[in-house]
Enzyme design. Structure first.
Site, PDB file in Angstrom:
ATOM      1  N   ASP A  85      -4.317  82.750  71.886  1.00 27.49           N
ATOM      2  CA  ASP A  85      -3.650  81.872  70.921  1.00 27.49           C
ATOM      3  C   ASP A  85      -4.220  82.137  69.523  1.00 27.49           C
ATOM      4  OD1 ASP A  85      -2.022  79.763  70.056  1.00 27.49           O
ATOM      5  OD2 ASP A  85      -3.523  78.222  70.526  1.00 27.49           O
ATOM      6  N   ASP A 106      -1.826  86.567  64.976  1.00 24.00           N
ATOM      7  CA  ASP A 106      -1.489  85.642  63.893  1.00 24.00           C
ATOM      8  C   ASP A 106      -1.914  86.235  62.555  1.00 24.00           C
ATOM      9  OD1 ASP A 106      -1.084  83.663  62.076  1.00 24.00           O
ATOM     10  OD2 ASP A 106      -2.254  82.127  63.113  1.00 24.00           O
ATOM     11  N   HIS A 178      -0.381  71.347  63.598  1.00 23.16           N
ATOM     12  CA  HIS A 178      -1.434  71.296  64.614  1.00 23.16           C
ATOM     13  C   HIS A 178      -2.188  69.973  64.524  1.00 23.16           C
ATOM     14  CE1 HIS A 178      -1.384  75.893  64.310  1.00 23.16           C
ATOM     15  NE2 HIS A 178      -0.999  75.609  65.535  1.00 23.16           N
ATOM     16  N   GLY A 179      -2.782  69.570  65.625  1.00 26.95           N
ATOM     17  CA  GLY A 179      -3.634  68.385  65.611  1.00 26.95           C
ATOM     18  C   GLY A 179      -2.822  67.113  65.748  1.00 26.95           C
ATOM     19  N   GLY A 210       1.747  73.130  67.946  1.00 30.05           N
ATOM     20  CA  GLY A 210       1.508  71.717  67.644  1.00 30.05           C
ATOM     21  C   GLY A 210       2.373  70.804  68.486  1.00 30.05           C
ATOM     22  N   ASN A 231       3.407  74.853  72.838  1.00 27.96           N
ATOM     23  CA  ASN A 231       1.944  74.841  72.921  1.00 27.96           C
ATOM     24  C   ASN A 231       1.410  73.415  72.944  1.00 27.96           C
ATOM     25  OD1 ASN A 231       2.221  77.580  72.607  1.00 27.96           O
ATOM     26  ND2 ASN A 231       1.021  77.723  70.726  1.00 27.96           N
ATOM     27  N   VAL A 232       0.546  73.141  73.919  1.00 27.57           N
ATOM     28  CA  VAL A 232      -0.062  71.816  74.032  1.00 27.57           C
ATOM     29  C   VAL A 232      -1.576  71.989  74.085  1.00 27.57           C
ATOM     30  CG1 VAL A 232      -0.196  69.700  75.391  1.00 27.57           C
ATOM     31  CG2 VAL A 232       1.945  70.996  75.335  1.00 27.57           C
ATOM     32  N   ASN A 233      -2.263  71.451  73.098  1.00 26.79           N
ATOM     33  CA  ASN A 233      -3.717  71.584  73.048  1.00 26.79           C
ATOM     34  C   ASN A 233      -4.360  70.222  72.794  1.00 26.79           C
ATOM     35  OD1 ASN A 233      -6.323  72.531  72.822  1.00 26.79           O
ATOM     36  ND2 ASN A 233      -6.061  73.422  70.795  1.00 26.79           N
ATOM     37  N   THR A 234      -4.061  69.636  71.622  1.00 22.49           N
ATOM     38  CA  THR A 234      -4.705  68.387  71.225  1.00 22.49           C
ATOM     39  C   THR A 234      -4.551  67.279  72.277  1.00 22.49           C
ATOM     40  OG1 THR A 234      -4.290  68.947  68.921  1.00 22.49           O
ATOM     41  CG2 THR A 234      -4.793  66.638  69.396  1.00 22.49           C
TER      42      THR A 234
HETATM   43 ZN   LIG Z   1      -0.794  77.061  67.036  1.00 24.64          ZN
END
Ligand SMILES: [Zn+2]
Length: 290
Positions: A85, A106, A178-179, A210, A231-234
């Protein structure tokens, strides 16, 4: 099943009008949690590492070994891609060599000409090894690994030029960040998303970065307009922290051997699995691996 690249299942998602979840891992437990969620949902999945998370875990080789070995030991039957990522150029090349099956280069912070030149080189090296490539134009707002984006909408002409070099999927800003989303967030820009889809054609899967905290109706509408990877992160971090907090605040770590890390980390790990399954359901991907 061995690791696969993302190209085929994201093409199927693009054609089928659903999206494959891409979940960021941070350690052994999260990797287990994501694999378990995808297997239970019978859905293809991308497990992704940011450069920072890979460093935290001990390097790309460690990440690769953990994911590959867990797929074997957990007898995972759904297609899994291991994806880098927001990779810098050198990191993308390193991951291709190590055995990642998908990389994001990126170069969005670079001048566009340099972004596209480096992207061409990553695509050539990745495709020679059967690895799929995601690239980004414009910037995604918010902060990821200390990189702060301005959150502009991706320029359409740059999307078209990037699509033309043979990338497998495209990350493009459509008002996402993001976040944690701020209270006054304007929402996704669907007109801009549709303009991108119209310009790059219906064969190229688009990526929504995000993905944490976007209301479900907006996520579904974005998928109907060409988003094929979310995309799943936070959100994984938030549910893990909340479940761990609940365990400790209830004093469970002080009861018997509740301090054992295998017990202490279990509520958070289970919470990540549940979130993964719920998001896969949102994205319309439950059962798509069958
Ligand atoms: Zn990203």
């Amino acid at each position: 099943m061995p690791l696969v690249r993302g190209t085929e299942f994201l093409q199927a998602a693009r054609k089928g009008g659903y999206a494959v979840g891409a979940f960021n891992t941070n350690n052994l437990e999260w990797t287990q949690a994501i694999l378990k969620g995808a297997e239970e949902a019978q859905a293809p999945v991308l497990i992704q590492t940011s450069m920072g998370a890979a460093k935290y875990m001990g390097g790309y080789q460690v990440c690769y070994d953990i994911v590959k070995d867990l797929i074997d030991s957990m007898k995972i039957t759904v297609p899994v891609a291991l994806h880098l990522d927001h990779g810098a150029y050198e990191d993308a090349l390193e991951c291709i060599e190590i055995g990642y099956t998908s990389v994001m280069f990126d170069g969005s912070h670079l001048p566009f000409e340099e972004n596209i030149e480096k992207a061409k080189d990553v695509v050539a090296k990745a495709h020679a090894k059967g690895v799929s490539v995601e690239c980004e134009v414009g910037t995604i707002g918010g902060e990821e690994d200390g990189i702060v984006g301005r959150g502009e909408l991706a320029p359409i002409d740059e999307c078209v030029k990037m699509a033309a070099i043979g990338i497998d999927f495209l990350a493009c800003g459509i008002g996402n960040i993001h976040g944690v989303y701020p209270e006054n967030w304007a929402g996704l820009d669907f007109d801009h998303l549709k303009a991108i889809t119209d310009a790059v054609g219906s064969d190229l899967p688009l990526v929504l970065h995000g993905g944490s905290g976007i209301p479900v109706e907006q996520v579904k509408r974005a998928i109907s307009l060409g988003i094929s990877k979310v995309n799943v992160n936070t959100e994984c971090q938030q549910v893990f922290a909340a479940a761990t907090r609940k365990y400790i605040e209830a004093g469970k770590d002080l009861e018997g051997k509740g301090f054992d890390p295998r017990k202490l980390l279990k509520p958070g790990t289970d919470a990540v699995t549940e979130l993964v399954k719920e998001r896969i359901e949102w994205f319309g991907t439950t059962g798509k691996a069958k």
